[in-house]
Scaffold this active site. Structure first.
Site, PDB file in Angstrom:
ATOM      1  N   LYS A 100       3.165 -10.375  12.291  1.00 53.64           N
ATOM      2  CA  LYS A 100       2.168  -9.542  11.606  1.00 53.64           C
ATOM      3  C   LYS A 100       0.881 -10.366  11.533  1.00 53.64           C
ATOM      4  CE  LYS A 100       1.711  -6.715   7.433  1.00 53.64           C
ATOM      5  NZ  LYS A 100       1.296  -5.436   7.996  1.00 53.64           N
TER       6      LYS A 100
HETATM    7  C1  LIG Z   1       1.758  -2.007  12.638  1.00 53.51           C
HETATM    8  C2  LIG Z   1       2.714  -1.794  11.523  1.00 53.51           C
HETATM    9  N1  LIG Z   1       3.916  -1.250  11.779  1.00 53.51           N
HETATM   10  C3  LIG Z   1       4.817  -1.049  10.800  1.00 53.51           C
HETATM   11  C4  LIG Z   1       4.538  -1.356   9.491  1.00 53.51           C
HETATM   12  C5  LIG Z   1       5.560  -1.127   8.429  1.00 53.51           C
HETATM   13  O1  LIG Z   1       6.139  -2.345   8.020  1.00 53.51           O
HETATM   14  P1  LIG Z   1       6.684  -2.571   6.549  1.00 53.51           P
HETATM   15  O2  LIG Z   1       7.645  -1.476   6.276  1.00 53.51           O
HETATM   16  O3  LIG Z   1       7.332  -3.889   6.586  1.00 53.51           O
HETATM   17  O4  LIG Z   1       5.519  -2.519   5.651  1.00 53.51           O
HETATM   18  C6  LIG Z   1       3.301  -1.923   9.174  1.00 53.51           C
HETATM   19  C7  LIG Z   1       2.974  -2.292   7.799  1.00 53.51           C
HETATM   20  O5  LIG Z   1       2.954  -3.416   7.462  1.00 53.51           O
HETATM   21  C8  LIG Z   1       2.370  -2.148  10.204  1.00 53.51           C
HETATM   22  O6  LIG Z   1       1.174  -2.677   9.943  1.00 53.51           O
END
Ligand SMILES: Cc1ncc(COP(=O)(O)O)c(C=O)c1O
Length: 306
Positions: free
Chosen positions: A159
């Site tokens: 991330k």
């Molecule tokens: C690109 C992306 N995909 C998926 C998610 C969902 O991830 P999470 O459920 O861990 O927040 C996020 C959010 O953080 C994101 O930025």
């Protein structure tokens, strides 16, 4: 809507006033996007504020840092404790939490190694990401003309701040075309995810979501939904999804720490099912929000009391 200020921001072990939480313009992160971060929520439960899946968020943060060869000067426990402390210091009953690990200021070449690795934690009140109504009524989305980051370019499992330049292209195009969000396809043309959400489809009572190889973030809410569905006896498969499967799905929904579980009522102006939240999405939302409020037993131990 402007960010609502809170009192203090945690910066490398110290609390700093919100207005004084600055970094130098020559910081590596500003020029090259050298940051990895998390987005998580603290919920108000009947026993008090609780951080949702703290352990998994801090683990993912450190995994993202590892992929980018960043070695934060704090342990997993120190970061977890600092997150809880930042929520307490700001007296938040519920909030969004943004821990960020970034390369600071020393040199400005592409080679990042000379620059320090800094850590900050910010908390602020944040309502429903895709709108208050969205959780019940669903959102209208499009398939983006922008693809998700291809394998072996920017790693999708990390991330990383830079990934969100791709997300911004997807989001801006969607918003300017009158949609709430865009769904990106992966490099092979299969469904990947939204600009900041994972995606599920429901077809004949079964849940299907793209596998990690489809350039998706390993979402923590995605994992919650997979676990809840299995607890409820719903079959879940991770499988490549052709674009047109979206149009003929019975239900489609997004998941994310910001978006929580948001139903999608149309894709490219094609109505999904009856064009409103479907029964499987509703059941999964009830279970998800039930755990968050403390009404449904937290059998997986996902809440950490602040
Ligand atoms: C690109 C992306 N995909 C998926 C998610 C969902 O991830 P999470 O459920 O861990 O927040 C996020 C959010 O953080 C994101 O930025």
């Amino acid at each position: 809507m402007a960010l609502k200020k809170t009192d203090k921001i945690w910066m490398d072990g110290k609390f700093v006033d919100w207005d004084d939480a600055n970094i130098h313009i020559c910081s590596h992160v500003i020029h090259y996007g050298t940051a990895v971060f998390e987005g998580m929520r603290v919920y108000k439960t009947h026993k008090g504020p609780a951080a949702f899946r703290l352990k998994e968020h801090v683990e993912r943060l450190l995994n993202s840092a590892k992929i980018y060869r960043m070695d934060p000067p704090f342990t997993e426990k120190q970061i977890s404790d600092a997150i809880l402390e930042t929520v307490r210091v700001n007296k938040m009953e519920e909030c969004y939490v943004r821990p960020i690990v970034f390369r600071g200021y020393e040199e400005l070449g592409v080679n990042p190694f000379a620059n320090p690795v800094n850590v900050s934690i910010i908390v602020w009140p944040w309502g429903k990401y895709l709108g208050e109504e969205a959780l019940e009524n669903g959102v209208d989305v499009c398939v983006s003309t922008w693809n998700r980051i291809a394998p072996n370019t920017l790693p999708a499992l990390a991330k990383c701040g830079a990934n969100y330049m791709n997300s911004q292209l997807i989001k801006m195009e969607a918003v300017l075309s009158g949609y709430v969000e865009g769904i990106a396809l992966d490099n092979a043309g299969y469904v990947s995810e939204g600009s900041g959400e994972n995606l599920f489809i429901v077809r004949k009572g079964m849940l299907v979501t793209p596998p990690l190889g489809a350039s998706v973030l390993p979402g923590i809410t995605r994992d919650c939904v997979i676990n809840h569905a299995r607890d409820m006896g719903i079959e879940v498969i991770e499988q490549i999804i052709p674009r047109e499967a979206l149009y003929i799905a019975d239900e489609v929904f997004f998941t994310g720490s910001a978006a929580e579980i948001t139903p999608i009522r149309s894709v490219d102006k094609i109505k999904i099912g009856p064009g409103k939240r479907g029964p499987v999405t509703k059941k999964l939302q009830e279970r998800f929000f039930g755990v968050l409020s403390g009404e449904v037993e937290d059998r997986h131990g996902w809440l950490t009391m602040v």
